[in-house]
Scaffold this motif. Structure first.
Motif, mmCIF file in Angstrom:
data_model
loop_
_atom_site.group_PDB
_atom_site.id
_atom_site.type_symbol
_atom_site.label_atom_id
_atom_site.label_comp_id
_atom_site.label_asym_id
_atom_site.label_seq_id
_atom_site.Cartn_x
_atom_site.Cartn_y
_atom_site.Cartn_z
ATOM 1 N N ALA A 92 -24.230 -43.171 7.750
ATOM 2 C CA ALA A 92 -23.373 -44.482 8.349
ATOM 3 C C ALA A 92 -21.917 -44.402 8.428
ATOM 4 C CB ALA A 92 -24.050 -45.511 7.499
ATOM 5 N N PHE A 93 -21.451 -44.946 9.450
ATOM 6 C CA PHE A 93 -20.036 -45.261 9.507
ATOM 7 C C PHE A 93 -19.893 -46.586 9.307
ATOM 8 C CE2 PHE A 93 -18.920 -41.620 12.750
ATOM 9 C CZ PHE A 93 -18.971 -40.539 11.727
ATOM 10 N N LEU A 94 -18.827 -46.736 8.682
ATOM 11 C CA LEU A 94 -18.488 -48.456 8.470
ATOM 12 C C LEU A 94 -17.001 -48.694 9.162
ATOM 13 C CD1 LEU A 94 -18.525 -50.526 5.258
ATOM 14 C CD2 LEU A 94 -16.221 -50.461 6.492
ATOM 15 N N PHE A 95 -17.119 -49.634 9.893
ATOM 16 C CA PHE A 95 -16.122 -50.119 10.900
ATOM 17 C C PHE A 95 -15.180 -51.527 10.447
ATOM 18 C CE2 PHE A 95 -19.269 -47.722 13.313
ATOM 19 C CZ PHE A 95 -18.508 -46.768 13.979
ATOM 20 N N GLY A 96 -13.967 -51.379 10.110
ATOM 21 C CA GLY A 96 -13.226 -52.416 9.644
ATOM 22 C C GLY A 96 -13.181 -52.444 7.899
ATOM 23 N N VAL A 97 -12.218 -51.639 7.490
ATOM 24 C CA VAL A 97 -12.183 -51.679 6.155
ATOM 25 C C VAL A 97 -11.426 -52.430 5.295
ATOM 26 C CG1 VAL A 97 -11.529 -49.628 4.142
ATOM 27 C CG2 VAL A 97 -12.433 -48.971 6.462
ATOM 28 N N GLY A 98 -11.768 -53.917 5.398
ATOM 29 C CA GLY A 98 -11.129 -54.874 4.690
ATOM 30 C C GLY A 98 -11.606 -54.965 3.198
ATOM 31 N N ARG A 99 -11.739 -56.026 2.697
ATOM 32 C CA ARG A 99 -12.173 -56.483 1.301
ATOM 33 C C ARG A 99 -13.616 -56.270 1.323
ATOM 34 N NH1 ARG A 99 -8.670 -61.437 -0.859
ATOM 35 N NH2 ARG A 99 -6.604 -60.500 -1.050
ATOM 36 N N LEU A 100 -14.434 -56.638 2.277
ATOM 37 C CA LEU A 100 -15.916 -56.421 2.303
ATOM 38 C C LEU A 100 -16.111 -55.068 2.456
ATOM 39 C CD1 LEU A 100 -18.716 -57.590 2.193
ATOM 40 C CD2 LEU A 100 -18.427 -58.222 4.668
#
Length: 215
Positions: A92-100
């Protein structure tokens, strides 16, 4: 009971799919206690559903227990893990590396359930080029190149709500087959793409509403 579970003849109802991981978690606890068998009545009592419902749910994976004995725990665990997809690793790729997003990347427990986050993507200079829990963070502009390298099939969306649809349309051009959407925005996708919406705010609303109804 056989070790392998054949595929169900029809589409498994979503409520049943939501209950099966609870059954799995409970029987894993029993295994840790040294138990070898479990009955549908035991599972029902712990999960707070009817025993007939447990038996019906397990019938979707073609499981049947022994009379007055129940289900053999080791076989039950293996079959449920295979059926739920937990036994295989899904990139999986994660998009949006903010706190969550960062918290999900740090959650090593996800790999135990078959979800392997291999990279994160963002547009902020301060986060691009870094690593979180040994997982690299790339710029969104590098997505196509990295998809060719990693071959991810799942996209996890934790971007700001106003960017959700734009990011969705971008990543679906490169073979992503399923999206785990953590934004409150209901993204639009083709029929051949699976979407699982997980809105923390929606669950908060339900919890608050139920609390208010008790007062």
């Amino acid at each position: 009971m056989t070790r392998e579970a054949s595929k169900p003849s029809g589409k498994v109802p979503e409520p049943a799919l939501r209950r099966l991981p609870w059954y799995l978690a409970y029987v894993k606890l029993l295994k840790g206690y040294g138990e070898s068998f479990v009955s549908s009545t035991q599972i029902a009592k712990e999960i707070n559903v009817d025993a007939s419902q447990v038996a019906k749910d397990l019938s979707w994976v073609n499981l049947s227990g022994k009379t007055r004995v129940g289900y053999e725990i080791n076989a039950l665990i293996g079959i449920l893990e295979d059926f739920l997809g937990f036994a295989s690793q899904h990139r999986a790729f994660l998009f949006g590396v903010g706190r969550l997003g960062a918290a999900l990347m740090r959650d090593s427990g996800l790999t135990q359930y078959g979800l392997n986050i291999v990279a994160g993507f963002d547009v902020r200079r301060k986060i691009v080029g870094s690593t979180i829990a040994d997982i690299p963070v790339f710029h969104m502009n590098d997505f196509r190149e990295k998809q060719q390298q990693y071959g991810a099939t799942i996209g996890i969306i934790t971007v700001p709500v106003e960017e959700a649809q734009k990011v969705t349309e971008c990543i679906l051009t490169e073979g992503i087959r399923a999206l785990w959407n953590f934004t409150p925005f209901r993204i639009r996708v083709p029929e051949n793409v699976v979407v699982q919406n997980t809105s923390i705010y929606a669950h908060l609303a339900v919890m608050f509403n139920r609390m208010n109804s008790l007062t």
